[in-house]
Design a protein around this motif. Structure first.
Motif, short mmCIF file in Angstrom:
data_model
loop_
_atom_site.label_atom_id
_atom_site.label_comp_id
_atom_site.label_asym_id
_atom_site.label_seq_id
_atom_site.Cartn_x
_atom_site.Cartn_y
_atom_site.Cartn_z
N VAL A 83 35.93 37.85 43.66
CA VAL A 83 36.32 36.57 43.05
C VAL A 83 36.51 36.82 41.56
CG1 VAL A 83 35.67 34.17 42.64
CG2 VAL A 83 34.92 35.33 44.74
N VAL A 84 37.68 36.45 41.03
CA VAL A 84 37.98 36.71 39.62
C VAL A 84 38.15 35.39 38.88
CG1 VAL A 84 39.53 37.84 37.98
CG2 VAL A 84 39.08 38.91 40.20
N GLN A 118 34.14 42.06 33.41
CA GLN A 118 32.72 42.33 33.64
C GLN A 118 32.33 41.79 35.01
OE1 GLN A 118 30.07 41.36 30.50
NE2 GLN A 118 28.25 41.91 31.65
N PRO A 119 31.95 42.69 35.92
CA PRO A 119 31.58 42.25 37.27
C PRO A 119 30.09 41.97 37.41
CG PRO A 119 31.77 44.64 37.22
CD PRO A 119 32.06 44.15 35.83
N GLY A 120 29.78 41.13 38.36
CA GLY A 120 28.40 40.86 38.76
C GLY A 120 28.41 40.54 40.24
N GLN A 130 31.29 39.75 45.02
CA GLN A 130 31.55 40.21 43.65
C GLN A 130 32.26 39.12 42.85
OE1 GLN A 130 34.65 43.22 42.82
NE2 GLN A 130 33.03 44.44 41.87
N LEU A 131 31.73 38.85 41.66
CA LEU A 131 32.33 37.90 40.74
C LEU A 131 32.69 38.64 39.46
CD1 LEU A 131 33.05 34.92 40.03
CD2 LEU A 131 30.71 34.69 39.14
N VAL A 132 33.93 38.51 39.01
CA VAL A 132 34.41 39.24 37.83
C VAL A 132 34.83 38.26 36.74
CG1 VAL A 132 36.06 40.93 36.95
CG2 VAL A 132 35.23 41.12 39.31
N ARG A 151 46.25 40.03 40.82
CA ARG A 151 47.09 40.32 41.98
C ARG A 151 46.27 40.87 43.14
NH1 ARG A 151 52.54 40.36 41.33
NH2 ARG A 151 52.79 41.76 43.09
N THR A 152 45.20 41.58 42.83
CA THR A 152 44.40 42.21 43.89
C THR A 152 43.13 41.43 44.22
OG1 THR A 152 43.30 43.60 42.22
CG2 THR A 152 45.25 44.51 43.30
N ALA A 153 42.88 40.33 43.52
CA ALA A 153 41.68 39.52 43.78
C ALA A 153 41.77 38.86 45.16
CB ALA A 153 41.52 38.46 42.70
#
Length: 330
Positions: A83-84, A118-120, A130-132, A151-153
């Motif tokens: 998830v972005v 920054q990912p978490g 995953q949250l970015v 585009r890749t999220a």
């Protein structure tokens, strides 16, 4: 013969001049090739586009083979999906990452605090999502390559500031910036995505109206929800525990994945890490996920959960549901 180029082609050509990396140039070139008028007047232009696509594809492949993270905006997916966050400066993105994960992003009142993704990891029951937190999107300052991240999220969450004078304009600007880079957003509740058309991709999305605990934000949140239909708008405050607790489940549902547990024949079920499969997966899909040979030798499968009766034998094309327990017989 004149080329008679369309406004869309001219717009894409402008975007191409702004693109910096092969990964950013490729989708734009492919879309230009798709929309360019097809006649003798553009034969040379079509050939040039194909040559450049081949050149940048080769460059991108070589960068990948070289190893290492050559693209600072590439974040390898971990957990069940990525998830972005997307939003303008000071929209509250970093606070979302901070409250939902154990990551500790820099949070400040000045803009552009986040300079790299920054990912978490967001915990949800027995899995992680995953949250970015991505750098802010502002038309006057767009880091090269950032749109590859979107585009890749698997899911895009737009964060806007409800204390801003015009949060609707904030959301529209983010949607427009993504759309101009050939990323179309659809509501996360939509069951299926339209097939991608060449370079354009479709991504599920939701919108967070942030800082919803501040006075005077209710009317702005209502206006935002009405303007952004059909994309869902969620009033979000890091101080509202009830709302915060619902978000991981919303993310998981939007990712369209299911968890499958397995049980050994003749033994009691012992819960362990689940297998993660796309929603709509069948018994055979699950068997192949475990092992190709296992799927080929499958004689029978029994299911607890989505079957009419617990432990019922099901067909190989039986569609599994989240949290099903499957007993495979080979």
């Amino acid at each position: 013969m004149p080329a008679n180029l369309t406004p869309e082609y001219i717009r894409l050509d402008g975007l191409l001049k702004e693109a910096k990396t092969p990964e950013e140039k490729l989708p734009i070139l492919r879309e230009m090739l798709r929309v360019i008028p097809k006649h003798k007047g553009t034969d040379k232009m079509q050939a040039d586009l194909k040559r450049r696509i081949s050149k940048f594809q080769e460059a991108a492949d070589q960068r990948g083979k070289a190893g290492g993270r050559v693209d600072p905006f590439h974040v390898p997916t971990e957990g069940v999906g990525q998830v972005v966050l997307a939003g303008p400066p000071n929209s509250g993105k970093s606070s979302i990452l901070d409250i939902l994960t154990s990551a500790k992003p820099a949070i400040a009142d000045f803009p552009f605090t986040t300079v790299l993704p920054q990912p978490g990891m967001v915990p949800f029951e027995d899995i992680q999502i995953q949250l970015v937190d991505a750098p802010p999107l502002a038309r006057e300052s767009l880091p090269p390559g950032i749109f590859n991240l979107y585009r890749t999220a698997d899911l895009i969450v737009i964060a806007v500031d409800l204390t801003d004078d015009d949060p609707v304009a904030q959301a529209r600007e983010i949607i427009n910036l993504l759309d101009e880079r050939l990323i179309t957003l659809v509501d996360h509740r939509q069951e299926t995505l339209d097939p991608s058309r060449d370079a354009r991709v479709h991504r599920r999305a939701m919108i967070f109206g942030c800082k919803a605990d501040e006075p005077g934000t209710d009317e702005k949140a209502k206006a935002l929800a009405e303007s952004m239909q059909p994309i869902e708008v969620i009033k979000f405050s890091c101080l509202d525990d009830d709302v915060v607790e619902t978000i991981p489940g919303k993310f998981y549902k939007a990712l369209r994945m299911i968890r499958i547990h397995t049980k050994k024949p003749g033994y009691k079920f012992i819960k362990s890490a689940p297998y993660i499969l796309p929603a709509g997966s069948t018994i055979m899909d699950a068997a192949k996920e475990i092992h190709k040979d296992f799927a080929e030798q499958l004689k029978e499968a029994r299911v607890w959960g989505s079957a009419k009766h617990d432990g019922q034998a099901v067909m190989r094309d039986h569609i599994l549901a989240d949290k099903d327990i499957v007993e495979f017989h080979v």
